[in-house]
Motif scaffolding. Structure first.
Motif: not given
Length: 214
Positions: A52-54, A59-64
């Motif tokens: 979550n911090r990334l 730098l990180v994304t949440k992809v469905p």
């Protein structure tokens, strides 16, 4: 237990951050929680918090239906970041000229001396391995003592810049010219001339942006 979990989260965040920035974990890679937790020897809770911090650092994304994924490298985005840097770091210089202590200015001067020695020892090649160029900018931003500038530049934008610099074949800068720019900026800061320091910083970053655009 809470402190232990927090420590695990910090360690995991820093390890993953470094791996993403330096390309050990490539852009577009999926970050599978089960595999990462096992590999790093931590629980899913601290790992999820680190991810979550990334994500908050872009730098990180949440992809469905996919989960956490490392962001891709986008030259257009980096150029836009440099456009922001021109103005924000110009402001940081203006503030730092009156707010940096003599101890901080002395430390900045020592850093430049180290850069010069490194370039001399390595025949003028890039000193990206030391992240020396960004260290110079980072110290000035910290010296501005403006929490919003520090948060925006150091906690968000700079990780993307570092990621691009480490991994992009297009990153072939002009280290000797950059060092001379840094020396002039330092001199303006030492003279407490915020207007001049700001103008020099904007010009310095603009030159780097134009190099990227080419």
């Amino acid at each position: 237990m809470e402190m232990k979990a927090s420590t695990q989260t910090d360690r995991t965040f820093n390890e993953l951050l470094q791996a993403i920035v330096t390309g050990q974990i490539l852009p577009g890679s999926r970050l599978r929680e089960i595999e990462l937790a096992k590999e790093m020897g931590i629980g899913r809770g601290p790992l999820r918090e680190a991810l979550n911090r990334l994500e908050s650092r872009k730098l990180v994304t949440k992809v469905p239906h996919v989960g956490a994924q490392v962001v891709g490298l986008d030259v257009t985005e980096v150029i836009e970041i440099y456009q922001l840097r021109e103005n924000l770091e110009g402001l940081a210089c203006e503030l730092a000229a009156t707010r940096m202590s003599q101890t901080q200015l002395d430390a900045l001067a020592r850093l430049i001396e180290q850069h010069a020695q490194y370039l001399s020892d390595h025949d003028g090649q890039l000193y990206i391995e030391q992240e020396a160029d960004l260290d110079f900018h980072f110290m000035i931003i910290q010296g501005s003592q403006n929490r919003w500038l520090i948060r925006l530049l150091c906690d968000e934008l700079y990780h993307r810049v570092r990621m691009y610099r480490f991994q992009s074949a297009h990153n072939r800068g002009r280290p000797t010219q950059a060092l001379e720019d840094h020396k002039r900026i330092l001199e303006a800061l030492q003279n407490r001339d915020g207007e001049l320091a700001s103008m020099l910083m904007k010009r310095h970053i603009s030159a780097a942006r134009l190099l990227l655009e080419q």
